[in-house]
Design an enzyme around this catalytic site. Structure first.
Site, PDB file in Angstrom:
ATOM      1  N   LYS A  22       0.855  -1.209   0.000  1.00 29.17           N
ATOM      2  CA  LYS A  22       0.000   0.000   0.000  1.00 29.17           C
ATOM      3  C   LYS A  22       0.880   1.245   0.000  1.00 29.17           C
ATOM      4  O   LYS A  22       0.665   2.169  -0.785  1.00 29.17           O
ATOM      5  CB  LYS A  22      -0.890   0.008   1.234  1.00 29.17           C
ATOM      6  CG  LYS A  22      -1.533   1.355   1.550  1.00 29.17           C
ATOM      7  CD  LYS A  22      -2.429   1.325   2.754  1.00 29.17           C
ATOM      8  CE  LYS A  22      -1.755   1.578   4.061  1.00 29.17           C
ATOM      9  NZ  LYS A  22      -1.384   2.942   4.384  1.00 29.17           N
ATOM     10  N   ASN A  23       1.901   1.252   0.849  1.00 30.85           N
ATOM     11  CA  ASN A  23       2.693   2.479   1.036  1.00 30.85           C
ATOM     12  C   ASN A  23       3.730   2.719  -0.056  1.00 30.85           C
ATOM     13  O   ASN A  23       4.360   3.758  -0.078  1.00 30.85           O
ATOM     14  CB  ASN A  23       3.335   2.484   2.427  1.00 30.85           C
ATOM     15  CG  ASN A  23       2.283   2.659   3.506  1.00 30.85           C
ATOM     16  OD1 ASN A  23       1.124   2.962   3.214  1.00 30.85           O
ATOM     17  ND2 ASN A  23       2.661   2.432   4.752  1.00 30.85           N
ATOM     18  N   CYS A 116      -4.785  12.525  12.768  1.00 35.97           N
ATOM     19  CA  CYS A 116      -5.529  11.265  12.820  1.00 35.97           C
ATOM     20  C   CYS A 116      -5.301  10.687  14.215  1.00 35.97           C
ATOM     21  O   CYS A 116      -4.631  11.282  15.042  1.00 35.97           O
ATOM     22  CB  CYS A 116      -5.071  10.314  11.719  1.00 35.97           C
ATOM     23  SG  CYS A 116      -3.467   9.634  12.009  1.00 35.97           S
ATOM     24  N   ARG A 121       0.396  14.901  12.993  1.00 38.30           N
ATOM     25  CA  ARG A 121       0.957  14.676  11.639  1.00 38.30           C
ATOM     26  C   ARG A 121       0.989  15.959  10.800  1.00 38.30           C
ATOM     27  O   ARG A 121       0.318  16.089   9.793  1.00 38.30           O
ATOM     28  CB  ARG A 121       0.191  13.559  10.937  1.00 38.30           C
ATOM     29  CG  ARG A 121       0.254  12.260  11.735  1.00 38.30           C
ATOM     30  CD  ARG A 121      -0.465  11.117  11.091  1.00 38.30           C
ATOM     31  NE  ARG A 121       0.308  10.565   9.968  1.00 38.30           N
ATOM     32  CZ  ARG A 121      -0.114   9.518   9.254  1.00 38.30           C
ATOM     33  NH1 ARG A 121      -1.271   8.963   9.529  1.00 38.30           N
ATOM     34  NH2 ARG A 121       0.615   9.059   8.250  1.00 38.30           N
ATOM     35  N   ASP A 305       4.865   0.907  12.011  1.00 39.02           N
ATOM     36  CA  ASP A 305       3.603   0.281  11.593  1.00 39.02           C
ATOM     37  C   ASP A 305       3.458  -1.150  12.104  1.00 39.02           C
ATOM     38  O   ASP A 305       2.380  -1.730  12.008  1.00 39.02           O
ATOM     39  CB  ASP A 305       3.472   0.295  10.068  1.00 39.02           C
ATOM     40  CG  ASP A 305       3.282   1.704   9.544  1.00 39.02           C
ATOM     41  OD1 ASP A 305       3.421   1.916   8.333  1.00 39.02           O
ATOM     42  OD2 ASP A 305       3.031   2.604  10.364  1.00 39.02           O
ATOM     43  N   ARG A 397      -8.509  -0.578   5.220  1.00 43.47           N
ATOM     44  CA  ARG A 397      -7.693   0.428   4.527  1.00 43.47           C
ATOM     45  C   ARG A 397      -6.302  -0.109   4.213  1.00 43.47           C
ATOM     46  O   ARG A 397      -5.616   0.395   3.333  1.00 43.47           O
ATOM     47  CB  ARG A 397      -7.567   1.690   5.400  1.00 43.47           C
ATOM     48  CG  ARG A 397      -8.818   2.521   5.491  1.00 43.47           C
ATOM     49  CD  ARG A 397      -8.525   3.838   6.154  1.00 43.47           C
ATOM     50  NE  ARG A 397      -7.368   4.466   5.525  1.00 43.47           N
ATOM     51  CZ  ARG A 397      -6.602   5.376   6.118  1.00 43.47           C
ATOM     52  NH1 ARG A 397      -6.855   5.744   7.362  1.00 43.47           N
ATOM     53  NH2 ARG A 397      -5.585   5.935   5.497  1.00 43.47           N
TER      54      ARG A 397
HETATM   55  C1  EPZ Z   1       4.166   7.124   6.103  1.00 46.93           C
HETATM   56  O1  EPZ Z   1       3.383   8.182   6.656  1.00 46.93           O
HETATM   57  C2  EPZ Z   1       3.252   5.904   6.084  1.00 46.93           C
HETATM   58  N1  EPZ Z   1       2.095   6.165   5.232  1.00 46.93           N
HETATM   59  C3  EPZ Z   1       2.791   5.570   7.510  1.00 46.93           C
HETATM   60  O2  EPZ Z   1       2.012   4.366   7.444  1.00 46.93           O
HETATM   61  C4  EPZ Z   1       4.025   5.303   8.365  1.00 46.93           C
HETATM   62  O3  EPZ Z   1       3.618   5.060   9.699  1.00 46.93           O
HETATM   63  C5  EPZ Z   1       4.953   6.535   8.324  1.00 46.93           C
HETATM   64  O4  EPZ Z   1       5.299   6.842   6.945  1.00 46.93           O
HETATM   65  C6  EPZ Z   1       6.242   6.313   9.105  1.00 46.93           C
HETATM   66  O5  EPZ Z   1       6.914   5.225   8.591  1.00 46.93           O
HETATM   67  C7  EPZ Z   1       2.239   6.057   3.887  1.00 46.93           C
HETATM   68  O6  EPZ Z   1       3.318   5.779   3.376  1.00 46.93           O
HETATM   69  C8  EPZ Z   1       1.012   6.311   3.067  1.00 46.93           C
HETATM   70  P1  EPZ Z   1       6.205  10.661   8.047  1.00 46.93           P
HETATM   71  P2  EPZ Z   1       3.944   9.713   6.589  1.00 46.93           P
HETATM   72  O7  EPZ Z   1       6.039  11.890   7.237  1.00 46.93           O
HETATM   73  O8  EPZ Z   1       4.638   9.939   5.312  1.00 46.93           O
HETATM   74  C9  EPZ Z   1       6.237  13.835  11.568  1.00 46.93           C
HETATM   75  C10 EPZ Z   1       0.158   2.997   7.778  1.00 46.93           C
HETATM   76  O9  EPZ Z   1      -0.315   2.475   8.799  1.00 46.93           O
HETATM   77  N2  EPZ Z   1       6.186  14.820  10.478  1.00 46.93           N
HETATM   78  O10 EPZ Z   1       7.468   9.882   7.949  1.00 46.93           O
HETATM   79  O11 EPZ Z   1       2.835  10.616   6.965  1.00 46.93           O
HETATM   80  C11 EPZ Z   1       4.914  13.096  11.710  1.00 46.93           C
HETATM   81  O12 EPZ Z   1       4.030  13.831  12.535  1.00 46.93           O
HETATM   82  C12 EPZ Z   1       0.629   4.444   7.819  1.00 46.93           C
HETATM   83  O13 EPZ Z   1       0.290   2.400   6.670  1.00 46.93           O
HETATM   84  C13 EPZ Z   1       6.290  16.177  10.781  1.00 46.93           C
HETATM   85  O14 EPZ Z   1       6.412  16.551  11.943  1.00 46.93           O
HETATM   86  O15 EPZ Z   1       5.010   9.650   7.777  1.00 46.93           O
HETATM   87  C14 EPZ Z   1       5.314  11.799  12.356  1.00 46.93           C
HETATM   88  O16 EPZ Z   1       5.417  11.987  13.746  1.00 46.93           O
HETATM   89  C15 EPZ Z   1       0.409   5.086   9.173  1.00 46.93           C
HETATM   90  N3  EPZ Z   1       6.226  17.082   9.770  1.00 46.93           N
HETATM   91  C16 EPZ Z   1       6.691  11.529  11.762  1.00 46.93           C
HETATM   92  O17 EPZ Z   1       7.161  12.794  11.257  1.00 46.93           O
HETATM   93  C17 EPZ Z   1       6.085  16.694   8.451  1.00 46.93           C
HETATM   94  O18 EPZ Z   1       6.058  17.568   7.566  1.00 46.93           O
HETATM   95  C18 EPZ Z   1       6.682  10.516  10.625  1.00 46.93           C
HETATM   96  O19 EPZ Z   1       5.910  11.049   9.585  1.00 46.93           O
HETATM   97  C19 EPZ Z   1       5.981  15.314   8.167  1.00 46.93           C
HETATM   98  C20 EPZ Z   1       6.044  14.387   9.186  1.00 46.93           C
END
Ligand code: EPZ
Length: 418
Positions: A22-23, A116, A121, A305, A397
């Site tokens: 998915k990701n 969420c 996020r 995850d 999902r």
């Molecule tokens: C991706 O989300 C995945 N989703 C998530 O999987 C996964 O948990 C996450 O990466 C971490 O590995 C998809 O790929 C669609 P991040 P993403 O930006 O890109 C903070 C699932 O269950 N952050 O690496 O949103 C954020 O708040 C989902 O399949 C900022 O502060 O993750 C978080 O604490 C859940 N500012 C951390 O970084 C930003 O601009 C990781 O977020 C961006 C992120």
């Protein structure tokens, strides 16, 4: 809303086909916005998030077809540059169209994705990087508007290796002449999959999978024929279900190389793991595992995850262990549900202490997000007695046909209308 009813306490056995990631699929589907040519993406899992992406790309003006795990995208005239609230709120990954649309049309408007259940996020890392490339950022009615008279390649140092920001900026830079460098970027395998797709479309992307990625873009990107990588989080979820329930389960269409941190922790807990090309076999007695501490980290650390399914497995450990969740600020919602099944867990901020119990007992429980739902399945399969898992739309999902796959493994599970 549907529920799962699971009668636990039986061992699992047989073979499960792992679906496409998915990701990895979500950013690659967003990348189809970068080109006017036809794209055909295979091994795309049939999930709610993919259906949401289908809706979004069609809303934006593409013409999409999805069947037998193949997603085809055609260009039409008059693409929209606005990803609306009611589509973005359903799936945060909708904002992955920002990079492609900014690069292609020098303007994009998308709804600020709300938080969420697992955290606020924010998207500051994405926006800071777009600004450094020459975009102006403004806000209106809950939307972010990015415009750029012209974009320029830049050297971008992320304050945190955000997966989504890395993907958004890789895609934006792929349609921009010159070399953009991403420093302290995400290293997840899904980033490498996106890089392979962008290279096939005509961009040059070097260093994906490391903390430094160089992207040299072009004026026009070609169409794409691509097959998405296996889903390592689905793989890990089934590995943990087999470890918790006991038995021998062979996972097909996957790759042990994607599973190093999880396989290491499972072996320390006493689970036997073997692998051949394209498959992984888990053998477990179903007895109480050895307690193993984990801390989630950006790749190549233990994936956040799989933190919740791991906690479900450790609920019956022979002793105490700790889980540290370093990525999201609120990702222990499953702990209270596991405690309804008899688990003994204390949560303090980002640390959970799990004191293993002899037996989990089936109970009515509720999923709060995709992976918390997966954790409840792992626990219910191992528990004695009947569990009812509510709000399984969260699970839908992220897991394709999960009840069919579990049933094929010998699990007594059924999907019922609430
Ligand atoms: C991706 O989300 C995945 N989703 C998530 O999987 C996964 O948990 C996450 O990466 C971490 O590995 C998809 O790929 C669609 P991040 P993403 O930006 O890109 C903070 C699932 O269950 N952050 O690496 O949103 C954020 O708040 C989902 O399949 C900022 O502060 O993750 C978080 O604490 C859940 N500012 C951390 O970084 C930003 O601009 C990781 O977020 C961006 C992120």
């Amino acid at each position: 809303m549907d529920n799962f009813i699971i009668h636990g306490g039986r061992t699992v056995s047989g073979e499960v086909k792992i679906s496409g990631s998915k990701n990895a699929a979500l950013p690659i589907l967003a990348a189809t916005m970068l080109t006017r040519e036809k794209c055909e993406i295979k091994n795309v899992p049939d999930l709610m998030d993919i259906k949401s992406t289908f809706e979004l790309l069609n809303y934006m003006g593409k013409r999409c077809f999805f069947g037998f795990n193949t997603f085809t995208v055609h260009e039409t005239s008059g693409l929209k540059h606005h990803a609306p609230y009611d589509l973005v709120r359903k799936m945060r990954a909708s904002m992955l169209v920002a990079g492609p649309l900014l690069a292609r049309f020098k303007k994009v408007r998308f709804s600020l994705p709300g938080g969420c259940s697992i955290g606020v996020r924010p998207i500051d890392i994405h926006l800071e990087a777009f600004k450094k490339m020459g975009a102006a950022v403004s806000y209106e009615g809950g939307d972010v508007i990015l415009t750029a008279a012209r974009l320029r390649p830049a050297r971008l140092k992320f304050r945190f290796p955000s997966v989504g920001a890395t993907e958004n900026l890789m895609m934006c830079a792929s349609l921009l002449k010159g070399t953009t460098v991403l420093e302290n970027c995400a290293r997840e395998p899904e980033i490498e999959d996106l890089a392979r797709a962008l290279v096939k479309m005509g961009a040059s992307v070097e260093g994906a999978g490391t903390s430094l990625i160089r992207i040299s873009g072009v004026d026009e990107l070609k169409g794409l024929k691509y097959e998405v990588m296996p889903d390592r989080i689905e793989t890990g979820t089934f590995m943990l279900a087999a470890a918790a329930a006991g038995g021998t389960l062979k996972l097909l269409n996957t790759d042990i190389a994607l599973m190093k941190p999880v396989a290491r922790a499972l072996k320390k807990a006493g689970v036997k793991i073997t692998s051949e090309k394209g498959s992984i076999t888990i053998t477990s007695s179903g007895g109480r595992p050895k307690p193993v501490n984990i801390a989630t980290k950006p790749h190549p650390g233990f994936p956040t995850d799989l933190q919740a399914p791991w906690m479900a497995f450790m609920a019956r450990a022979k002793g105490s262990c700790e889980v540290h969740e370093a990525i999201f600020e609120n990702r222990f919602m499953h702990a209270a549900e596991l405690m309804r099944m008899g688990a003994d867990i204390t949560v303090t901020d980002r640390k959970a202490v799990i004191r293993g119990v002899e037996r989990l007992l089936g109970a009515p429980v509720m999923a709060s997000d995709i992976r918390a739902g997966a954790a409840l399945i792992v626990a219910a399969v191992a528990a004695k007695g009947k569990s009812i898992i509510r709000r399984i739309y969260h699970i839908d999902r992220g897991y394709e046909k999960i009840e069919n796959k579990l049933r094929l493994s010998g699990v007594r599970i059924e999907r019922v209308k609430a």
